[in-house]
Design a protein around this motif. Structure first.
Motif, short mmCIF file in Angstrom:
data_model
loop_
_atom_site.label_atom_id
_atom_site.label_comp_id
_atom_site.label_asym_id
_atom_site.label_seq_id
_atom_site.Cartn_x
_atom_site.Cartn_y
_atom_site.Cartn_z
N TRP A 182 0.84 -1.20 0.00
CA TRP A 182 0.00 0.00 0.00
C TRP A 182 0.88 1.25 0.00
CZ3 TRP A 182 -5.43 0.87 0.48
CH2 TRP A 182 -5.78 2.18 0.77
N GLN A 183 1.83 1.30 0.91
CA GLN A 183 2.68 2.48 1.03
C GLN A 183 3.49 2.72 -0.23
OE1 GLN A 183 4.79 1.40 4.59
NE2 GLN A 183 3.16 2.06 5.96
N ALA A 184 4.01 1.66 -0.84
CA ALA A 184 4.80 1.81 -2.06
C ALA A 184 3.95 2.32 -3.22
CB ALA A 184 5.45 0.47 -2.41
N VAL A 185 2.76 1.76 -3.39
CA VAL A 185 1.88 2.17 -4.50
C VAL A 185 1.44 3.61 -4.32
CG1 VAL A 185 -0.41 1.82 -5.52
CG2 VAL A 185 1.08 -0.14 -5.09
N PHE A 186 1.00 3.96 -3.14
CA PHE A 186 0.50 5.33 -2.92
C PHE A 186 1.63 6.35 -2.96
CE2 PHE A 186 -3.55 3.54 -1.96
CZ PHE A 186 -4.46 4.58 -2.09
N ALA A 187 2.81 5.99 -2.48
CA ALA A 187 3.94 6.93 -2.54
C ALA A 187 4.32 7.21 -3.99
CB ALA A 187 5.13 6.38 -1.77
N ASP A 192 4.12 10.93 -8.65
CA ASP A 192 3.75 11.12 -10.06
C ASP A 192 2.71 12.22 -10.21
OD1 ASP A 192 3.74 9.87 -12.96
OD2 ASP A 192 1.64 10.12 -12.39
N PHE A 193 1.72 12.22 -9.32
CA PHE A 193 0.65 13.23 -9.41
C PHE A 193 1.20 14.62 -9.14
CE2 PHE A 193 -3.24 15.41 -7.89
CZ PHE A 193 -4.04 15.21 -9.00
N MET A 194 2.13 14.74 -8.19
CA MET A 194 2.73 16.05 -7.91
C MET A 194 3.48 16.56 -9.13
SD MET A 194 4.04 16.22 -3.95
CE MET A 194 5.20 14.87 -4.09
N PHE A 240 -4.73 10.46 -0.36
CA PHE A 240 -5.60 9.31 -0.07
C PHE A 240 -7.06 9.73 -0.03
CE2 PHE A 240 -7.51 6.84 3.62
CZ PHE A 240 -7.95 5.79 2.84
N ALA A 241 -7.37 10.83 0.66
CA ALA A 241 -8.76 11.27 0.79
C ALA A 241 -9.34 11.72 -0.55
CB ALA A 241 -8.86 12.40 1.82
N PRO A 253 -11.75 7.80 -14.50
CA PRO A 253 -10.44 8.44 -14.73
C PRO A 253 -9.37 7.96 -13.75
CG PRO A 253 -12.19 10.07 -14.84
CD PRO A 253 -12.81 8.81 -14.30
N LEU A 254 -9.77 7.74 -12.49
CA LEU A 254 -8.80 7.25 -11.51
C LEU A 254 -8.30 5.87 -11.90
CD1 LEU A 254 -7.42 7.62 -8.68
CD2 LEU A 254 -9.37 6.36 -7.74
N GLN A 255 -9.20 4.99 -12.29
CA GLN A 255 -8.79 3.64 -12.68
C GLN A 255 -7.90 3.66 -13.91
OE1 GLN A 255 -9.43 1.37 -15.27
NE2 GLN A 255 -8.49 -0.34 -14.15
N GLU A 256 -8.17 4.58 -14.83
CA GLU A 256 -7.39 4.66 -16.06
C GLU A 256 -5.98 5.18 -15.80
OE1 GLU A 256 -7.50 6.93 -20.42
OE2 GLU A 256 -9.27 6.91 -19.13
N ASP A 257 -5.85 6.21 -14.97
CA ASP A 257 -4.54 6.83 -14.76
C ASP A 257 -3.74 6.20 -13.62
OD1 ASP A 257 -4.63 8.84 -16.80
OD2 ASP A 257 -6.07 9.94 -15.59
N TYR A 258 -4.44 5.69 -12.61
CA TYR A 258 -3.75 5.08 -11.46
C TYR A 258 -4.44 3.75 -11.10
CZ TYR A 258 -1.40 9.56 -11.04
OH TYR A 258 -0.65 10.68 -11.30
N PRO A 259 -4.30 2.75 -11.97
CA PRO A 259 -5.02 1.48 -11.75
C PRO A 259 -4.64 0.78 -10.46
CG PRO A 259 -3.39 1.29 -13.53
CD PRO A 259 -3.50 2.73 -13.21
N GLU A 260 -3.37 0.90 -10.04
CA GLU A 260 -2.96 0.23 -8.80
C GLU A 260 -3.61 0.89 -7.59
OE1 GLU A 260 1.25 -1.75 -8.84
OE2 GLU A 260 1.45 0.29 -9.63
N VAL A 261 -3.74 2.21 -7.62
CA VAL A 261 -4.43 2.91 -6.54
C VAL A 261 -5.89 2.49 -6.51
CG1 VAL A 261 -5.26 5.18 -5.77
CG2 VAL A 261 -2.87 4.89 -6.49
#
Length: 277
Positions: A182-187, A192-194, A240-241, A253-261
């Motif tokens: 979880w921590q690795a994927v979200f980090a 990337d988003f920043m 996260f929120a 759009p979230l699933q398309e750009d960040y499927p692991e998230v």
């Protein structure tokens, strides 16, 4: 007001069918819920209303519709989990519009800067309330935006301390999620988003002023490609929120750009919004 007053008596609240149907009309992202999910969400919302106090402030007058709309959205993230995740919430406080939150920051020279910042919502840690701006809670114009879900997800994140973007993993629900993964994927997604937001901001006019129609139009054109609100760059907890907002309200759009998230949120909340659609 008679119905909401019973929330504080011995009688458990029961949401009238007409009011529950009104709730779904106002919250189109609830429409794909199955019949069984709707029944469970209603029961959980009634339980939430029985457990928590609701307070209007700064002249805001609470009514039945307000309470039910907040309760339904608050319960959606924990629909397949447990309402016990909200045991830390003292109650819900509702302002008519944005409100000011004191902010403090220490700069590199050690100087303390204090100011007040307008906010649409706040999740107060350590047994505090969820504070909402009703004007922002009813804003359905911004794609994927939902301040109610946002603040209640913060409270889930705070269950094991301060919000940090890594929520508590409950053995009975989350045995298949490795915290390190979880921590690795979200980090990685956060970094990337920043970078993505930085690239977009570099394309704005140097004298950018969102009160100017041409500048606001340029901002919407650039940032409209993002899968979630750029506010997510402020902190991993905000990422996260905000990602959770998008997951429940505008998931594609979230699933398309960040499927692991998306996949980790699906496993955590034990819901698949895209699967419903």
């Amino acid at each position: 007001m008679q119905w909401i007053k019973r929330l504080f008596g011995k009688e458990a609240p029961r949401i009238p069918d007409a009011l529950w149907q009104f709730c779904f009309q106002q919250l189109p992202f609830l429409e794909p819920l199955s019949a069984g999910e709707r029944i469970r969400l209603k029961a959980m919302s009634e339980d939430f209303l029985a457990r928590k106090s609701f307070t209007g402030t700064a002249g805001f007058e609470l009514d039945d519709e307000t309470a039910v709309l907040i309760a339904a959205q608050a319960c959606l993230p924990v629909l397949e989990l447990s309402l016990d995740l909200y045991d830390d919430i003292a109650g819900v406080v509702v302002y008519p519009g944005s409100f000011l939150i004191p902010q403090t920051e220490v700069d590199e020279a050690g100087v303390v800067h204090e100011w007040q910042e307008p906010a649409s919502g706040e999740a107060v840690h350590a047994g505090g309330a969820v504070v909402l701006s009703w004007e922002d809670a009813t804003d359905m114009d911004a794609p994927g935006y939902n301040v109610v879900i946002h603040e209640f997800v913060h409270k889930i994140d705070m269950r094991d301390g301060n919000a940090n973007g890594c929520p508590p993993f409950l053995p009975e629900f989350h045995a298949g999620i490795r915290p390190s993964h979880w921590q690795a994927v979200f980090a990685a997604a956060y970094e990337d988003f920043m970078s993505w937001v930085d690239e977009l901001e570099a394309q704005l006019p140097e004298d950018f002023d969102d009160s100017r129609p041409d500048h606001a139009e340029r901002y919407d054109e650039l940032f409209g490609v993002l899968p979630m609100d750029p506010y997510a760059v402020r902190h991993p907890a905000e990422f996260f929120a905000v990602a959770a907002e998008a997951f429940f309200v505008l998931p594609a759009p979230l699933q398309e750009d960040y499927p692991e998230v998306y996949e980790l949120l699906r496993l955590y909340f034990r819901q698949d919004p895209l699967g419903r659609a």
